[in-house]
Design an enzyme around this catalytic site. Sequence first.
Site, PDB file in Angstrom:
ATOM      1  N   ARG A 283       0.835  -1.195   0.000  1.00 15.79           N
ATOM      2  CA  ARG A 283       0.000   0.000   0.000  1.00 15.79           C
ATOM      3  C   ARG A 283       0.873   1.250   0.000  1.00 15.79           C
ATOM      4  NH1 ARG A 283      -5.203  -0.830   0.793  1.00 15.79           N
ATOM      5  NH2 ARG A 283      -5.615   1.138   1.838  1.00 15.79           N
ATOM      6  N   ASP A 323      -1.007   4.915   8.717  1.00 10.45           N
ATOM      7  CA  ASP A 323      -0.410   4.419   7.472  1.00 10.45           C
ATOM      8  C   ASP A 323       0.327   5.494   6.688  1.00 10.45           C
ATOM      9  OD1 ASP A 323      -1.558   1.987   8.052  1.00 10.45           O
ATOM     10  OD2 ASP A 323      -2.665   1.811   6.167  1.00 10.45           O
ATOM     11  N   HIS A 455      -6.879 -24.187  33.126  1.00 10.80           N
ATOM     12  CA  HIS A 455      -6.826 -25.478  32.441  1.00 10.80           C
ATOM     13  C   HIS A 455      -8.231 -25.973  32.151  1.00 10.80           C
ATOM     14  CE1 HIS A 455      -5.541 -29.513  31.363  1.00 10.80           C
ATOM     15  NE2 HIS A 455      -6.533 -29.969  32.109  1.00 10.80           N
TER      16      HIS A 455
END
Length: 476
Positions: A283, A323, A455
């Site tokens: 990108r 970004d 668990h």
Amino acid sequence: MSKSFDVVVIGAGPGGYIASIRAAQLGFSVACVEGWKNPKGEMALGGTCLNVGCIPSKALLESSENVEKIEHKFGDHGISISGLKVDLNKMQGRKETIVSKMTKGIEFLFRKNKITWLKGFGSFVSGGENYTIEVKNDESKERVTAKHVIIATGSKARHLPGIAVDNISICDNEGALAFASVPKRLGVIGAGVIGLELGSVWRRLGAEVTVLEAMPTFLAAVDESVQKEAWKVFTKEQGLNIKLGVTIDKVATKKTGVSIEYTDDKGLVQKLDCDKLIVSVGREPNTDGLGASNVGLKMTDRGLIEVDDHCATNLPNVYAIGDVVRGPMLAHKAEDEGVAVAERIAGQQPHIDFNTIPWIIYTSPEVAWVGKTEQQLRAEGVEVKVGQFPFAANGRALGQGEGGGFVKVIADARTDRILGGHIIHAHASELIQELVTAMEFRAAAEDIARIVHGHPTLSEAVREAALAVDKRTLNM
Ligand code: FAD
Ligand code: NAI
């Protein structure tokens, strides 16, 4: 008289909308400029991530994984289903509903935090003590002034020269998330994150998928042991046809699909005919129309906005995040930069540790990691201890029918401090966060080894890998 705000955020992707909310929480008057239009022609908040990225891709990954489970995994449980039908239209509709819920959710958050949504695209007109920003949409334009500006304009798909993306036959992420029917033969250029995730979606729904990757290695950023396992599962077990070391020579759209000519890793010219082609080769930052030159905003030679460690640009009181700046193009990185910048404007001293940003590829199994790979650390001359534990020895994983994959913990041989965590498993995205938290707190492998884990849970495999660092696994 133009409206004036303490903070104007340009872009409402995960970086910009989160920055807006945090700035509003800190008492600033905030406006956020966003002009994204969804396929219905309505303006929408949320950016790439919510509209055509993280959220819709994960919706389709989940739907298609359910198909895969029914076809290939339920048999082991003694469950067989005949007459399986996939209604792609409904699947796409479900995805759109999720996107709409999420983007409308941001509108609600904006109202709740008294953030003004300036509908349109923003550009700098002038700087000085305050910045003037013009906001323009199809119908109108207005000017606002801001004491502080946060640029969060994100990124767009990189296209290749000579390969015209029409989002019908040749698609980037936007078209590839919206196919109306499952292509019989799907070509993908780029075996990166999008290529693998969306290639998996369409393969699970019945497409024959060929992925053409330029690099000679598969998932180069990933720890080698995980690379090998992922390669084995994606290619041999699931049938993704990935070709490494190729050069794309020619792509032509034909009446019935797309024809690709490429040179393979042996130098032989090959031809691939497919019904649709996805181009997913990375990108690039969105800075068009931002008016950067009007205020002298500095860019790097890769077209990113230049920022320092605190996301400050070369202009006083102007920050850039997500970004559109250096660093990984990930939604959570953008969000955390948004929070940090808002806090910095408020005079606080926030800090983001880039070494503990997790990466997740949402294939099946998922691939997730944090910190460095064993190969990186050894190349840097760091002496390490490595602990690995397979899910084949974890009861919960076996109960889920997800006994493939492993957890790998890498610690400093001298101090035991965790330097990297790598997981390949169906639920790696959720499990990696324990290692992220541990690394953020500078934990030693022994710290995880001494924590009581419920668990039976998958997280016990993380603990066992931490125990394995000291060669003392209990269940293997
Ligand atoms: P963006 O989300 O790109 O938003 C920028 C916004 O700014 C856009 O809405 C745009 O319209 C707006 N804008 C641009 N210019 C202007 C202007 N001049 N004025 C006003 N507004 C403007 N990341 C993950 O972490 N996890 C994932 O699972 C993931 N999946 C992805 C899947 C796909 C298919 C794609 C394409 C990306 C994915 N990403 C994922 C990456 C993630 O989407 C980006 O890292 C993230 O969206 C970046 O956020 P941002 O706010 O910087 O920019
Ligand atoms: P990418 O950078 O992940 O992968 C691009 C791939 O294309 C690379 O392997 C590269 O070597 C290859 N390539 C480049 N040029 C080529 C060419 N000419 N021919 C053949 N191969 C070529 O980019 P992608 O997949 O487009 O994704 C973009 C970004 O979006 C990612 O880097 C990531 O930051 C973000 N993203 C994150 C996701 C997640 O976090 N799960 C999911 C999807 C995207």
